[in-house]
Design a protein around this motif. Sequence first.
Motif, mmCIF file in Angstrom:
data_model
loop_
_atom_site.group_PDB
_atom_site.id
_atom_site.type_symbol
_atom_site.label_atom_id
_atom_site.label_comp_id
_atom_site.label_asym_id
_atom_site.label_seq_id
_atom_site.Cartn_x
_atom_site.Cartn_y
_atom_site.Cartn_z
ATOM 1 N N ALA A 48 0.824 -1.218 0.000
ATOM 2 C CA ALA A 48 0.000 0.000 0.000
ATOM 3 C C ALA A 48 0.856 1.265 0.000
ATOM 4 O O ALA A 48 0.602 2.201 -0.777
ATOM 5 C CB ALA A 48 -0.944 -0.003 1.194
ATOM 6 N N GLN A 49 1.865 1.336 0.849
ATOM 7 C CA GLN A 49 2.731 2.515 0.919
ATOM 8 C C GLN A 49 3.516 2.681 -0.383
ATOM 9 O O GLN A 49 3.671 3.786 -0.897
ATOM 10 C CB GLN A 49 3.688 2.406 2.110
ATOM 11 N N TYR A 50 3.985 1.582 -0.937
ATOM 12 C CA TYR A 50 4.740 1.595 -2.187
ATOM 13 C C TYR A 50 3.878 2.149 -3.325
ATOM 14 O O TYR A 50 4.314 3.027 -4.077
ATOM 15 C CB TYR A 50 5.196 0.169 -2.493
ATOM 16 N N VAL A 51 2.655 1.658 -3.429
ATOM 17 C CA VAL A 51 1.746 2.116 -4.491
ATOM 18 C C VAL A 51 1.375 3.577 -4.270
ATOM 19 O O VAL A 51 1.326 4.364 -5.224
ATOM 20 C CB VAL A 51 0.492 1.219 -4.570
ATOM 21 N N ILE A 106 6.665 0.979 -15.498
ATOM 22 C CA ILE A 106 6.423 -0.459 -15.496
ATOM 23 C C ILE A 106 7.415 -1.137 -14.560
ATOM 24 O O ILE A 106 7.064 -2.084 -13.849
ATOM 25 C CB ILE A 106 6.503 -1.035 -16.916
ATOM 26 N N GLY A 107 8.635 -0.650 -14.520
ATOM 27 C CA GLY A 107 9.623 -1.204 -13.604
ATOM 28 C C GLY A 107 9.302 -0.910 -12.151
ATOM 29 O O GLY A 107 9.660 -1.658 -11.249
ATOM 30 N N VAL A 108 8.588 0.181 -11.880
ATOM 31 C CA VAL A 108 8.196 0.555 -10.525
ATOM 32 C C VAL A 108 7.090 -0.362 -10.030
ATOM 33 O O VAL A 108 7.068 -0.768 -8.880
ATOM 34 C CB VAL A 108 7.733 2.029 -10.479
ATOM 35 N N LEU A 109 6.160 -0.687 -10.894
ATOM 36 C CA LEU A 109 5.019 -1.513 -10.504
ATOM 37 C C LEU A 109 5.375 -2.951 -10.680
ATOM 38 O O LEU A 109 5.294 -3.797 -9.992
ATOM 39 C CB LEU A 109 3.785 -1.159 -11.327
#
Length: 109
Positions: A48-51, A106-109
């Motif tokens: 959740a925090q990452y998103v 895309i690399g982040v998700l």
Amino acid sequence: ILRNELASGEDAFELKEESIGKPNQYLGGKLSEVTLNNGNKAWQFSSAQYVKEAVKNVEAYLADTGRKLPRRALTPFSSAYRPEIDVSRELHEVSEADAAYFHSLIGVL
């Protein structure tokens, strides 16, 4: 053992006691230890925090160009959509910088 390694040699530095303990964050996500039904302990990762941070970064990027995310949007993607290889016409209608930024997400998700 790690404390001894960090505190020895020419490059030694002092660790604060309050910073020593079980981790609570990993790769931008919340990390916590849980006990499973069988009694084993395991680590639980919440993205959740990452998103939340990823969305915040996109909002900042868009704000720099006078744009913003829509309040509500239906998903236009099928389950077979592969964004990392997307070369659709829509991406050619945006600037090269925006297309590159999209691919970097895309690399982040």
